[in-house]
Design a protein around this motif. Sequence first.
Motif, PDB file in Angstrom:
ATOM      1  N   LEU A 203     -26.244  -7.655  -7.185  1.00 38.77           N
ATOM      2  CA  LEU A 203     -25.742  -8.218  -8.442  1.00 38.77           C
ATOM      3  C   LEU A 203     -25.076  -9.578  -8.267  1.00 38.77           C
ATOM      4  CD1 LEU A 203     -24.195  -4.971  -9.991  1.00 38.77           C
ATOM      5  CD2 LEU A 203     -26.456  -5.963 -10.446  1.00 38.77           C
ATOM      6  N   ASN A 204     -25.075 -10.099  -7.058  1.00 37.61           N
ATOM      7  CA  ASN A 204     -24.476 -11.404  -6.792  1.00 37.61           C
ATOM      8  C   ASN A 204     -25.333 -12.499  -7.426  1.00 37.61           C
ATOM      9  OD1 ASN A 204     -23.387 -13.750  -5.769  1.00 37.61           O
ATOM     10  ND2 ASN A 204     -23.723 -13.238  -3.612  1.00 37.61           N
ATOM     11  N   GLN A 219     -38.854  -5.745  -9.810  1.00 37.34           N
ATOM     12  CA  GLN A 219     -37.943  -5.403  -8.720  1.00 37.34           C
ATOM     13  C   GLN A 219     -36.495  -5.668  -9.129  1.00 37.34           C
ATOM     14  OE1 GLN A 219     -39.385  -7.526  -5.298  1.00 37.34           O
ATOM     15  NE2 GLN A 219     -41.399  -6.563  -5.390  1.00 37.34           N
ATOM     16  N   ASN A 220     -36.258  -6.753  -9.853  1.00 36.83           N
ATOM     17  CA  ASN A 220     -34.909  -7.011 -10.373  1.00 36.83           C
ATOM     18  C   ASN A 220     -34.505  -5.934 -11.364  1.00 36.83           C
ATOM     19  OD1 ASN A 220     -36.160  -9.693  -9.520  1.00 36.83           O
ATOM     20  ND2 ASN A 220     -34.012 -10.269  -9.752  1.00 36.83           N
ATOM     21  N   ALA A 221     -35.458  -5.546 -12.220  1.00 28.32           N
ATOM     22  CA  ALA A 221     -35.161  -4.497 -13.199  1.00 28.32           C
ATOM     23  C   ALA A 221     -34.821  -3.188 -12.504  1.00 28.32           C
ATOM     24  CB  ALA A 221     -36.348  -4.312 -14.136  1.00 28.32           C
ATOM     25  N   SER A 222     -35.510  -2.898 -11.399  1.00 28.60           N
ATOM     26  CA  SER A 222     -35.230  -1.651 -10.688  1.00 28.60           C
ATOM     27  C   SER A 222     -33.795  -1.637 -10.188  1.00 28.60           C
ATOM     28  CB  SER A 222     -36.203  -1.476  -9.521  1.00 28.60           C
ATOM     29  OG  SER A 222     -35.858  -2.306  -8.417  1.00 28.60           O
ATOM     30  N   GLY A 223     -33.341  -2.775  -9.648  1.00 26.82           N
ATOM     31  CA  GLY A 223     -31.974  -2.834  -9.160  1.00 26.82           C
ATOM     32  C   GLY A 223     -30.949  -2.687 -10.265  1.00 26.82           C
ATOM     33  N   LEU A 224     -31.260  -3.240 -11.438  1.00 28.91           N
ATOM     34  CA  LEU A 224     -30.332  -3.126 -12.558  1.00 28.91           C
ATOM     35  C   LEU A 224     -30.289  -1.702 -13.105  1.00 28.91           C
ATOM     36  CD1 LEU A 224     -31.105  -6.482 -14.423  1.00 28.91           C
ATOM     37  CD2 LEU A 224     -29.365  -5.997 -12.690  1.00 28.91           C
ATOM     38  N   ALA A 238     -15.516  -4.409 -11.959  1.00 24.36           N
ATOM     39  CA  ALA A 238     -16.025  -5.716 -11.532  1.00 24.36           C
ATOM     40  C   ALA A 238     -17.540  -5.697 -11.405  1.00 24.36           C
ATOM     41  CB  ALA A 238     -15.393  -6.106 -10.200  1.00 24.36           C
ATOM     42  N   LEU A 239     -18.083  -4.627 -10.801  1.00 24.46           N
ATOM     43  CA  LEU A 239     -19.530  -4.530 -10.677  1.00 24.46           C
ATOM     44  C   LEU A 239     -20.188  -4.317 -12.034  1.00 24.46           C
ATOM     45  CD1 LEU A 239     -19.887  -2.406  -7.417  1.00 24.46           C
ATOM     46  CD2 LEU A 239     -20.469  -4.821  -7.722  1.00 24.46           C
ATOM     47  N   GLN A 240     -19.524  -3.601 -12.931  1.00 27.09           N
ATOM     48  CA  GLN A 240     -20.068  -3.391 -14.267  1.00 27.09           C
ATOM     49  C   GLN A 240     -20.214  -4.716 -15.010  1.00 27.09           C
ATOM     50  OE1 GLN A 240     -20.862  -0.084 -15.522  1.00 27.09           O
ATOM     51  NE2 GLN A 240     -22.029  -1.403 -16.910  1.00 27.09           N
ATOM     52  N   LYS A 241     -19.238  -5.599 -14.841  1.00 24.88           N
ATOM     53  CA  LYS A 241     -19.305  -6.916 -15.475  1.00 24.88           C
ATOM     54  C   LYS A 241     -20.477  -7.717 -14.920  1.00 24.88           C
ATOM     55  CE  LYS A 241     -16.503 -11.016 -16.463  1.00 24.88           C
ATOM     56  NZ  LYS A 241     -15.166 -11.672 -16.278  1.00 24.88           N
ATOM     57  N   ARG A 246     -26.182  -9.800 -15.208  1.00 28.73           N
ATOM     58  CA  ARG A 246     -27.536  -9.879 -14.639  1.00 28.73           C
ATOM     59  C   ARG A 246     -28.588  -9.331 -15.603  1.00 28.73           C
ATOM     60  NH1 ARG A 246     -28.020 -13.868 -11.945  1.00 28.73           N
ATOM     61  NH2 ARG A 246     -26.333 -14.340 -13.393  1.00 28.73           N
ATOM     62  N   ILE A 247     -28.243  -8.347 -16.420  1.00 26.56           N
ATOM     63  CA  ILE A 247     -29.191  -7.888 -17.438  1.00 26.56           C
ATOM     64  C   ILE A 247     -29.499  -9.033 -18.400  1.00 26.56           C
ATOM     65  CG2 ILE A 247     -29.503  -6.346 -19.413  1.00 26.56           C
ATOM     66  CD1 ILE A 247     -27.919  -4.226 -17.863  1.00 26.56           C
TER      67      ILE A 247
END
Length: 640
Positions: A203-204, A219-224, A238-241, A246-247
């Motif tokens: 998510l960086n 692949q990005n969608a899979s990570g999200l 923090a990660l939720q933000k 990123r979405i």
Amino acid sequence: MVLSRRGMLLGTAGLGAALGVGAVVPGTAAAGIAPPAGPFPALPPLPGGAPVRAQFEPLEQRFGPYLAILPGMVNDVEVDDAATRGFLGGGWWRTPSVPTNSRVQEHVFTFSWFLANEREWNPYSGSVPLRNRLDAAIAHYLGLQHDDGSWPEYSAAEKSKAATGFGIGYLAKTLANLRQANALPERRGEIGTALKKGMTWFLNPDNPIWESPVHYANQNASGLASATLALKLDPDAALQKKLADRIGFLAAHGQSPAGFFYEPTGMDINYNFEVMLPEIAEIHVLTGDRTVVSMAGKFAKWFGYNVLREPDGTGSLTYVGMSARTTVTGYDDVVADPDRTDLASVFVPEVPALAPFFTSAEDRAATREAWRTDPSPAPPLAKQDTSPRIIAHAPYGEKLPSAAVKKQAIQQLPYLSSKDFAVQRKDTATEQTYVYVRRPALYLAAFFGERPSQYARGSAGLLWHPEAGTIVQSQQDDASCWASVLPSGSPDARGLLTASYRVGDRDWNGDRIVPGSAPVTVDYALDSRIRTKLTLTKNTVTRAVKGTTALTEQVPLVLKPTDSVSFADGSPAGFGKTSSATTDALVIRRGDTTIRIGWGTALAAKVVATDVTILREGGRRLHVLRVPHPGTLTTTITLG
């Protein structure tokens, strides 16, 4: 360097050049993960006659084939070599099947599901042999994680977007199952730590995986989607933000203005519909996120131009020639389980334009009843054809359209709701132009500009008739794309085709128009070697070609065994055969429709049957018409 490639849970609490065996992997977190000592008894085989189909509930039928291979997969876990203990060997899933490919380990989810969920048909819930080998498999998986949180795929040092994105999801689902089963408490803690590290890397916003446009958007969608579930299990503000940010980035930079999702910078029928759409659907199921609903709506409008229904109702043919990665020539109207698109059906209530592309609820119920009443055991899956996504997504359920909703949505497809339009869809970031033209007797899709990959083929690509269905379908290879072919064997469709567009006497540059009686023309060229004028009238498609050398006109025809096909001189062109004649036309009769492909002068023409078959029930097969000529030729397809 980043390399890219090609609960809600049933039974869960709270949420519905690789290194060889024995090699030490530098730069990983392996030292912090202790492999279990065992013992590792083999998982007993299933009893005779199992899996018994009648014992499965409809939504869980797809677990049957996985149960059939579970003992084989579990017993192939490496337990003797301490250096690679836990490696999911046997070649069941992903290649290369080596200990440093973390994607091979994704079946830890599969093992954990069967461990945690009691069912009449599941003899392995709570199994000690399954638990112990799962423990080893998880330890090996976590040991492959790099210090920065990423996982490798094709080489030990690789920081793989796909392996990390999908891996976060499978490990999160595994964690949910282990919590439900109250199993492996120390390993659960290690999974939680690994998930946080993985999400921090993924998510960086400064991570190169977030380029613009986003390459391999699935692949990005899979990570999200994976992070969405992981943060449901263990919230982190923090990660939720970062996830929400990123979405939004993926919506802005991972989807073309034309409507497709980038694979890598073009559209791909398979990855767009079968991978990307279900991934963002998981986000929607878990959170109700409106951004992904908007993405699905834009995609539905795009997809409707590129997947053409056959009038006989057997299914739809695709614009496969412009798929940038994979070859999917068509979709049957009724698809039985396992169907990896199912999860994306959750968008249908809010995006009804997607309904034409899913099996109806009634048809799926019928296929499931047929499966249930089959007295034979559920068949085992073949090696490599064991994607854990099939069962990982199944517990979220589905919202397949009713037959009535699907029928109504079909009538709203662009080429069925109108008989006269011309529209362009452009991707400005990559100089791609997609052209869609509907006239009373035809529909044509074409592409010009920068090809997004070596597989895509430009020029006209798909020709459809309202009663006869698809007549021409360009493929992804030189020998069966719709093109003018140079003596070297290279078609113009494989090059950069620069084009200008007109409707009648007016320039046309993207706006949607109704041509009326005016012809639609596209003038395009492969540098100075081949110039072509494509003209569409109410019932004709004409390609006037001028080359600097001899050429071969090539037309990939979709034929049915019931078609009557002959050359203009009366010579038959047999279905499934190679036929030739010296003549000026080929005539196809399908039902009450006659399609004539004429080139104005007697030339040695040939129709060659290929091994490409399309749709399960329709009996369609690709044949290629080839007409060699001196370099200047006008070919007209008349549909009537």
